[in-house]
Design an enzyme around this catalytic site. Structure first.
Site, PDB file in Angstrom:
ATOM      1  N   ARG A 123       0.842  -1.208   0.000  1.00 51.52           N
ATOM      2  CA  ARG A 123       0.000   0.000   0.000  1.00 51.52           C
ATOM      3  C   ARG A 123       0.866   1.242   0.000  1.00 51.52           C
ATOM      4  O   ARG A 123       2.024   1.201   0.409  1.00 51.52           O
ATOM      5  CB  ARG A 123      -0.914  -0.006   1.225  1.00 51.52           C
ATOM      6  CG  ARG A 123      -0.207  -0.095   2.581  1.00 51.52           C
ATOM      7  CD  ARG A 123       0.198   1.222   3.162  1.00 51.52           C
ATOM      8  NE  ARG A 123       0.419   1.152   4.603  1.00 51.52           N
ATOM      9  CZ  ARG A 123       1.166   2.022   5.273  1.00 51.52           C
ATOM     10  NH1 ARG A 123       1.814   2.984   4.646  1.00 51.52           N
ATOM     11  NH2 ARG A 123       1.292   1.919   6.589  1.00 51.52           N
ATOM     12  N   THR A 270       6.065   7.912  10.418  1.00 51.57           N
ATOM     13  CA  THR A 270       6.561   6.629   9.910  1.00 51.57           C
ATOM     14  C   THR A 270       6.175   6.414   8.445  1.00 51.57           C
ATOM     15  O   THR A 270       6.730   5.541   7.787  1.00 51.57           O
ATOM     16  CB  THR A 270       5.996   5.427  10.711  1.00 51.57           C
ATOM     17  OG1 THR A 270       4.568   5.446  10.591  1.00 51.57           O
ATOM     18  CG2 THR A 270       6.403   5.474  12.164  1.00 51.57           C
TER      19      THR A 270
END
Ligand code: ADP
Ligand code: CIR
Length: 354
Positions: A123, A270
């Site tokens: 993704r 992140t």
């Protein structure tokens, strides 16, 4: 029960929040007295404050990171904190430039064995330029994002053709099933809750699913978009190829928040850069009995071990979610290789133990 006001903190905190003994978050490590003094009371261009930025990590002391950005500008305005978190998590410096490469022909690997690899998913995260991130977005803006997305979905062709399902119109049974089958995001994540990301739930949220259930787009969860390619087995190249095609098409119709240093802007630090997380659900019942060795192989290959229902979940039947840890400083092709290398070594070790 979703608190509608979790992101309306007072702009200035009276004192630095306390972190419990044993708190290991990057926030607790880098919110030093100096950094706190420097940033307390400051707001980014969208009015996002330090109090809002750190609330999730203050409320959830077991956070690994502890911050969520409010807008693309958060990364600049709060650089003394954000740069250090980014440096430690990704090994990426403030002067570094983002790299991107979606050339599938550079993937020099064969499909991994289906005996060990249950499914592969890759993704990428994106957010629209000119909007605040989900932490700070208004109900109206969130609906605008959803409308723009629905318009774009109509234009998909070939393998990408499918339907958008709004969460508000979805019955509970369908929702539960889609979550169990690993297609849909979960509800009520406490980290997102404390960052204001669950406000107005389920309004404006939803999922696009193509006809063969191999291509999905999450709308208005942690990021405005999570574009996902997935299928059973270990054919990483096939999954990456589908995502690469989708990436080209989507970039033609949307203007995403992006800059040369940070790459794609994401809500959680992140996920900046490529926003790419390539994962395989790998069956490792023997290796996982020795968590020490398992962790060492993970660290060596820059991969992360998650449970089977996503981050902060447990394993079931010795199956783990293995994915690239870094998302910036390396291209999409390189990050998919991180995941491949990690999984390959883990499978080799598992075979030795059989
Ligand atoms: P992300 O960081 O990509 O949003 P999460 O850890 O929250 O991922 O997981 C989202 C969902 O995707 C979960 O249901 C998880 O089980 C599922 N998932 C992740 N990797 C895989 C995979 N390789 N195969 C099948 N499902 C997966
Ligand atoms: C934490 O700090 O543990 C959570 N806020 C999650 C951090 C990383 N994961 C993510 O963005 N999905």
């Amino acid at each position: 029960t979703h608190n509608p006001n979790t992101n309306t903190q007072k702009p200035k905190l009276q004192r630095k929040p306390e972190f419990q003994n044993g708190c290991k978050s990057l926030l607790s490590k880098y919110l030093t007295d100096d950094v706190f003094q420097q940033l307390n009371g400051v707001q980014d261009k969208f009015g996002y404050s330090l109090a809002e930025l750190i609330n999730s990590g203050v409320v959830n002391q077991n956070s690994s990171i502890g911050v969520y950005a409010g807008s693309p500008d958060t990364y600049t305005t709060f650089a003394p904190l954000m740069n250090q978190i980014i440096q430690e998590y990704h090994g990426y410096d403030p002067a570094d430039l983002h790299k991107s490469d979606w050339d599938v022909s550079k993937c020099n690997f064969q499909p991994l064995e289906d005996k060990y690899c249950m499914s592969t998913r890759i993704r990428f995260a994106r957010n629209l330029a000119d909007f605040p991130l989900g932490t700070k977005i208004t109900k109206e803006q969130r609906r605008q994002v959803e409308s723009l997305a629905k318009e774009a979905f109509q234009k998909f062709e070939g393998e990408l053709v499918g339907n958008y399902h709004s969460l508000a119109n979805m019955d509970k049974q369908t929702q539960k099933q889609l979550i169990e089958e690993h297609y849909l995001f979960k509800e009520g994540d406490k980290y997102l809750e404390a960052a204001g990301l669950n406000r107005d739930w389920p309004d404006g949220r939803g999922i696009f699913i193509n006809n063969s259930k191999t291509f999905l787009i999450w709308v208005n969860e942690e990021d405005q978009f999570r574009v996902i390619s997935m299928q059973k087995g270990g054919d990483i190249k096939a999954v990456f190829n589908r995502l690469s095609n989708a990436h080209t098409i989507i970039n033609k119709v949307a203007k995403f928040a992006y800059n040369d240093h940070l790459g794609a802007i994401a809500t959680c630090p992140t996920n900046i850069g490529t926003g790419l997380r390539a994962s395989i659900h790998v069956k490792l019942p023997l290796l996982s009995k020795d968590m020490d060795t398992f962790q060492k192989i993970a660290e060596k290959n820059h991969v992360q071990i998650r449970g089977i229902h996503g981050e902060h979940s447990e394993s079931e039947g010795g199956i783990f979610d293995i994915s690239n840890k870094r998302r910036i400083g390396f291209s999409e092709v390189e990050l998919v290789h991180d995941m491949y290398n990690g999984v390959k070594e883990m499978i080799e070790k598992e075979k030795e133990l059989e």
